[in-house]
Design a protein around this motif. Structure first.
Motif, PDB file in Angstrom:
ATOM      1  N   LEU A   1       0.922  -1.233  -0.046  1.00 42.96           N
ATOM      2  CA  LEU A   1      -0.046   0.070  -0.013  1.00 42.96           C
ATOM      3  C   LEU A   1       0.809   1.252   0.106  1.00 42.96           C
ATOM      4  CD1 LEU A   1      -2.577   1.775   0.390  1.00 42.96           C
ATOM      5  CD2 LEU A   1      -2.607   1.171   2.641  1.00 42.96           C
ATOM      6  N   ILE A   2       1.875   1.340   0.719  1.00 39.87           N
ATOM      7  CA  ILE A   2       2.815   2.398   0.973  1.00 39.87           C
ATOM      8  C   ILE A   2       3.348   2.702  -0.570  1.00 39.87           C
ATOM      9  CG2 ILE A   2       4.800   3.477   2.058  1.00 39.87           C
ATOM     10  CD1 ILE A   2       4.105   1.975   4.558  1.00 39.87           C
ATOM     11  N   SER A   3       3.976   1.573  -1.065  1.00 38.96           N
ATOM     12  CA  SER A   3       4.588   1.706  -2.416  1.00 38.96           C
ATOM     13  C   SER A   3       3.637   2.032  -3.638  1.00 38.96           C
ATOM     14  CB  SER A   3       5.032   0.171  -2.887  1.00 38.96           C
ATOM     15  OG  SER A   3       6.157  -0.214  -1.821  1.00 38.96           O
ATOM     16  N   SER A   4       2.358   1.759  -3.315  1.00 43.04           N
ATOM     17  CA  SER A   4       1.324   2.161  -4.455  1.00 43.04           C
ATOM     18  C   SER A   4       1.133   3.798  -4.188  1.00 43.04           C
ATOM     19  CB  SER A   4      -0.104   1.353  -4.307  1.00 43.04           C
ATOM     20  OG  SER A   4      -0.345   1.445  -3.085  1.00 43.04           O
ATOM     21  N   VAL A   5       1.051   4.116  -3.163  1.00 44.59           N
ATOM     22  CA  VAL A   5       0.645   5.464  -2.568  1.00 44.59           C
ATOM     23  C   VAL A   5       2.180   6.487  -3.237  1.00 44.59           C
ATOM     24  CG1 VAL A   5       0.638   7.263  -1.140  1.00 44.59           C
ATOM     25  CG2 VAL A   5      -0.668   5.135  -0.710  1.00 44.59           C
ATOM     26  N   THR A   6       3.355   5.919  -2.918  1.00 42.19           N
ATOM     27  CA  THR A   6       4.367   6.729  -3.359  1.00 42.19           C
ATOM     28  C   THR A   6       4.723   6.668  -4.865  1.00 42.19           C
ATOM     29  OG1 THR A   6       5.794   4.912  -2.761  1.00 42.19           O
ATOM     30  CG2 THR A   6       5.336   6.511  -1.079  1.00 42.19           C
ATOM     31  N   ASP A   7       4.137   5.421  -5.491  1.00 45.42           N
ATOM     32  CA  ASP A   7       4.554   5.330  -6.871  1.00 45.42           C
ATOM     33  C   ASP A   7       3.647   6.128  -7.785  1.00 45.42           C
ATOM     34  OD1 ASP A   7       6.441   3.377  -6.629  1.00 45.42           O
ATOM     35  OD2 ASP A   7       5.245   1.617  -7.005  1.00 45.42           O
ATOM     36  N   ALA A   8       2.538   6.542  -6.987  1.00 45.64           N
ATOM     37  CA  ALA A   8       1.360   7.450  -7.984  1.00 45.64           C
ATOM     38  C   ALA A   8       2.165   8.789  -7.994  1.00 45.64           C
ATOM     39  CB  ALA A   8       0.238   7.650  -7.031  1.00 45.64           C
ATOM     40  N   VAL A   9       3.158   9.081  -7.386  1.00 41.15           N
ATOM     41  CA  VAL A   9       4.032  10.358  -7.537  1.00 41.15           C
ATOM     42  C   VAL A   9       4.753  10.620  -8.818  1.00 41.15           C
ATOM     43  CG1 VAL A   9       5.720  11.857  -6.265  1.00 41.15           C
ATOM     44  CG2 VAL A   9       3.898  10.717  -5.083  1.00 41.15           C
ATOM     45  N   VAL A  10       5.163   9.397  -9.443  1.00 39.96           N
ATOM     46  CA  VAL A  10       5.870   9.242 -10.624  1.00 39.96           C
ATOM     47  C   VAL A  10       5.384  10.022 -11.700  1.00 39.96           C
ATOM     48  CG1 VAL A  10       6.830   7.847 -12.442  1.00 39.96           C
ATOM     49  CG2 VAL A  10       6.814   7.000 -10.025  1.00 39.96           C
ATOM     50  N   GLU A  11       3.870   9.853 -11.991  1.00 42.04           N
ATOM     51  CA  GLU A  11       3.158  10.736 -12.820  1.00 42.04           C
ATOM     52  C   GLU A  11       3.269  12.263 -12.878  1.00 42.04           C
ATOM     53  OE1 GLU A  11      -1.213  10.662 -15.014  1.00 42.04           O
ATOM     54  OE2 GLU A  11      -0.589   9.071 -13.915  1.00 42.04           O
TER      55      GLU A  11
ATOM     56  N   GLY B   1       6.545  13.615 -13.642  1.00 46.24           N
ATOM     57  CA  GLY B   1       6.739  13.633 -14.956  1.00 46.24           C
ATOM     58  C   GLY B   1       6.005  15.143 -15.445  1.00 46.24           C
ATOM     59  N   ALA B   2       4.875  15.310 -15.025  1.00 48.58           N
ATOM     60  CA  ALA B   2       4.249  16.603 -15.463  1.00 48.58           C
ATOM     61  C   ALA B   2       4.949  17.736 -14.726  1.00 48.58           C
ATOM     62  CB  ALA B   2       2.776  16.392 -14.787  1.00 48.58           C
ATOM     63  N   TRP B   3       5.205  17.672 -13.527  1.00 47.97           N
ATOM     64  CA  TRP B   3       6.424  18.792 -12.956  1.00 47.97           C
ATOM     65  C   TRP B   3       7.462  19.085 -13.829  1.00 47.97           C
ATOM     66  CZ3 TRP B   3      11.089  18.479 -10.501  1.00 47.97           C
ATOM     67  CH2 TRP B   3      11.652  19.591  -9.902  1.00 47.97           C
ATOM     68  N   GLN B   4       8.318  17.996 -14.148  1.00 53.11           N
ATOM     69  CA  GLN B   4       9.475  18.100 -14.894  1.00 53.11           C
ATOM     70  C   GLN B   4       9.282  18.717 -16.174  1.00 53.11           C
ATOM     71  OE1 GLN B   4      12.224  17.649 -13.341  1.00 53.11           O
ATOM     72  NE2 GLN B   4      13.917  17.616 -14.909  1.00 53.11           N
TER      73      GLN B   4
ATOM     74  N   LYS C   1      11.773   9.974  -7.163  1.00 49.20           N
ATOM     75  CA  LYS C   1      10.698  10.109  -6.524  1.00 49.20           C
ATOM     76  C   LYS C   1      10.839  10.734  -5.130  1.00 49.20           C
ATOM     77  CE  LYS C   1       8.798   6.231  -5.128  1.00 49.20           C
ATOM     78  NZ  LYS C   1       8.159   4.822  -5.212  1.00 49.20           N
ATOM     79  N   LEU C   2      11.751   9.993  -4.279  1.00 51.24           N
ATOM     80  CA  LEU C   2      12.092  10.798  -2.908  1.00 51.24           C
ATOM     81  C   LEU C   2      12.396  12.079  -3.096  1.00 51.24           C
ATOM     82  CD1 LEU C   2      12.493  10.379   0.081  1.00 51.24           C
ATOM     83  CD2 LEU C   2      14.654   9.574  -0.394  1.00 51.24           C
ATOM     84  N   ILE C   3      13.412  12.463  -4.030  1.00 48.69           N
ATOM     85  CA  ILE C   3      14.005  13.688  -3.881  1.00 48.69           C
ATOM     86  C   ILE C   3      12.805  14.868  -4.389  1.00 48.69           C
ATOM     87  CG2 ILE C   3      15.651  15.418  -5.172  1.00 48.69           C
ATOM     88  CD1 ILE C   3      17.554  12.645  -5.366  1.00 48.69           C
ATOM     89  N   TYR C   4      12.004  14.122  -5.300  1.00 48.50           N
ATOM     90  CA  TYR C   4      10.776  15.392  -5.836  1.00 48.50           C
ATOM     91  C   TYR C   4       9.998  15.678  -4.614  1.00 48.50           C
ATOM     92  CZ  TYR C   4       6.141  16.723  -7.268  1.00 48.50           C
ATOM     93  OH  TYR C   4       5.283  17.230  -7.528  1.00 48.50           O
ATOM     94  N   LEU C   5       9.505  14.506  -3.826  1.00 45.91           N
ATOM     95  CA  LEU C   5       8.804  14.798  -2.577  1.00 45.91           C
ATOM     96  C   LEU C   5       9.350  15.813  -1.582  1.00 45.91           C
ATOM     97  CD1 LEU C   5       7.171  11.244  -2.228  1.00 45.91           C
ATOM     98  CD2 LEU C   5       6.202  13.277  -2.724  1.00 45.91           C
ATOM     99  N   VAL C   6      10.723  15.539  -1.378  1.00 48.33           N
ATOM    100  CA  VAL C   6      11.419  16.296  -0.418  1.00 48.33           C
ATOM    101  C   VAL C   6      11.427  17.878  -0.775  1.00 48.33           C
ATOM    102  CG1 VAL C   6      13.782  17.093   0.686  1.00 48.33           C
ATOM    103  CG2 VAL C   6      13.116  14.670   0.358  1.00 48.33           C
ATOM    104  N   LEU C   7      11.724  18.110  -2.241  1.00 48.28           N
ATOM    105  CA  LEU C   7      11.552  19.526  -2.617  1.00 48.28           C
ATOM    106  C   LEU C   7      10.364  20.078  -2.820  1.00 48.28           C
ATOM    107  CD1 LEU C   7      13.894  18.932  -5.903  1.00 48.28           C
ATOM    108  CD2 LEU C   7      14.554  19.786  -3.789  1.00 48.28           C
ATOM    109  N   ARG C   8       9.056  19.383  -3.048  1.00 52.21           N
ATOM    110  CA  ARG C   8       7.859  19.829  -2.896  1.00 52.21           C
ATOM    111  C   ARG C   8       7.580  20.137  -1.248  1.00 52.21           C
ATOM    112  NH1 ARG C   8       2.695  15.749  -4.049  1.00 52.21           N
ATOM    113  NH2 ARG C   8       2.976  15.082  -1.862  1.00 52.21           N
TER     114      ARG C   8
END
Length: 404
Positions: free
Chosen positions: A136-146, A149-152, A364-371
């Motif tokens: 469940l944790i992985s599925s929630v964090t994996d949803a950030v990948v998309e 991409g939009a942010w980048q 994924k992690l670095i993006y979340l930290v920056l966010r």
């Protein structure tokens, strides 16, 4: 929205104060009551909107179904209203979803703070009695990948008065080996003085060729001009920037030069050497700085450590723009510490992991930290009002374009 005192008094009447904030206490019951009230209100609106035509079969309520969802405070049992036609789909908690809004945000916040999947599991179970699976944790964090991409690929401002470029190292597994890869960051200052992370990129090594690719990407995303680019002295980097933004003024980070100068100095002698170098970078203009540098080279510390003056001479073309600026602008471009503070927060998050399984996990992690960090970037840089006036005088219409 303020809650009236009499409503609070009624809620608290007969309640045990010790159990107000405990699991399954009053706050949990209140959240359950509010959620079910919202669901029933949604059902009322649904029945009104889908009322049957004259002579048709009218839709109506058809009892409730029980559902346990995860909230940011733990498990929450809810009674979900049903309709006879089976067309009701609540917005608060959609079909097949088991998490209320806010739960995913809490997971991502914990993940961005450097907590591992095991840490998050233990944290939620200890505080809220919630047992969740690693999947469940992985599925929630994996949803950030998309979202990454939009942010980048999002459009950027046409003009940035200042952009800081730098890279840090992160251990990432690649082709069966753990490699020390470079994570590139670009931090821009907008015309109103607020900061914006323009992007992050991961590459095997920090090199001018890759920076050229980054510059082209920024241009393709709408950046037409960079007034001042602050860099760390990487060979070939200025050429990579000016190849895409020919009018950009390149400024080597003074603090980088000082740190590089002191790297070859014994620990006990670093303070007096640093004091002697102040005469160079605090000079009133480029000519005075050149005279101060030669005086340093001919002095006791320059003769003891000749590599220091040689290093400053090699980067002199990218150092001297600094002396043309007034103090307000000098303070802004003196150092890449603005981006170094980002690096320190990223490092805290990645330190507990040792290394990442792939580039995507690191991104994924670095993006979340920056966010998380950039949520508080609502104010202009310090002394921006004075710097803004100087930018208008120095760059004229080029800076004015950043204000509209």
């Amino acid at each position: 929205m303020a809650i009236r005192s009499e409503v609070l008094d009624e809620l608290l009447q007969g309640a045990d104060s010790k159990q107000l904030f405990e699991k399954d206490g009053l706050l949990t019951e209140l959240k359950k009551a509010l959620a079910e009230r919202m669901l029933n209100a949604e059902m009322d609106e649904h029945l009104k909107a889908h009322d049957a035509p004259e002579g048709g079969v009218r839709n109506h309520r058809n009892g409730y179904s029980d559902k346990t969802v995860l909230s940011e405070n733990g498990k929450l049992p809810l009674s979900i209203p049903r309709d006879r036609a089976g067309t009701f789909e609540p917005a608060l908690i959609a079909k097949y979803r088991r998490r209320l809004p806010g739960f995913d945000a809490k997971l991502l916040s914990l993940y961005a703070r450097g907590m591992t999947v095991r840490d998050i599991q233990g944290h939620l179970e200890e505080l809220y009695g919630v047992e969740i699976s690693p999947a469940l944790i992985s599925s929630v964090t994996d949803a950030v990948v998309e979202e990454v991409g939009a942010w980048q690929n999002r459009p950027l401002e046409p003009v940035y008065p200042v952009v800081f470029f730098d890279a840090l190292r992160v251990k990432i597994r690649d082709e069966g080996l753990v490699r020390n890869k470079a994570v590139y960051l670009a931090l821009g200052v907008r015309g109103d003085g607020t900061k914006e992370i323009l992007g992050l990129w991961i590459e095997q090594t920090e090199g001018a060729k890759f920076w050229l690719r980054v510059m082209n990407e920024l241009k393709n995303r709408g950046v037409l001009d960079i007034l001042i680019a602050v860099v760390d002295g990487l060979k070939g980097f200025p050429e990579a920037i000016t190849a895409v933004f020919p009018e950009a003024q390149i400024q080597t980070c003074i603090v980088h030069l000082i740190r590089h100068s002191l790297s070859c100095v014994s620990w006990k002698e670093r303070k007096p050497v640093a004091t002697a170098l102040k005469e160079v970078y605090r000079a009133k203009d480029a000519e005075a700085a050149r005279v101060a540098l030669e005086a340093f080279a001919e002095g006791p510390w320059g003769r003891r450590y000749p590599a220091i003056a040689d290093s400053w001479r090699r980067h002199w073309e990218q150092v001297i723009p600094f002396f043309a600026y007034p103090p307000e602008v000098r303070r802004l471009i003196y150092t890449t510490n603005a981006i170094k503070s980002l690096h320190s927060q990223v490092r805290r998050a990645v330190r507990v992991r040792g290394h990442f399984p792939n580039d995507e996990a690191a991104t994924k992690l670095i993006y979340l930290v920056l966010r998380e960090v950039s949520k508080d970037w609502t104010r202009a840089a310090r002394d921006w009002s004075a710097a803004r006036t100087q930018f208008l005088l120095l760059f004229g219409e080029r800076f004015s374009a950043a204000l509209y």
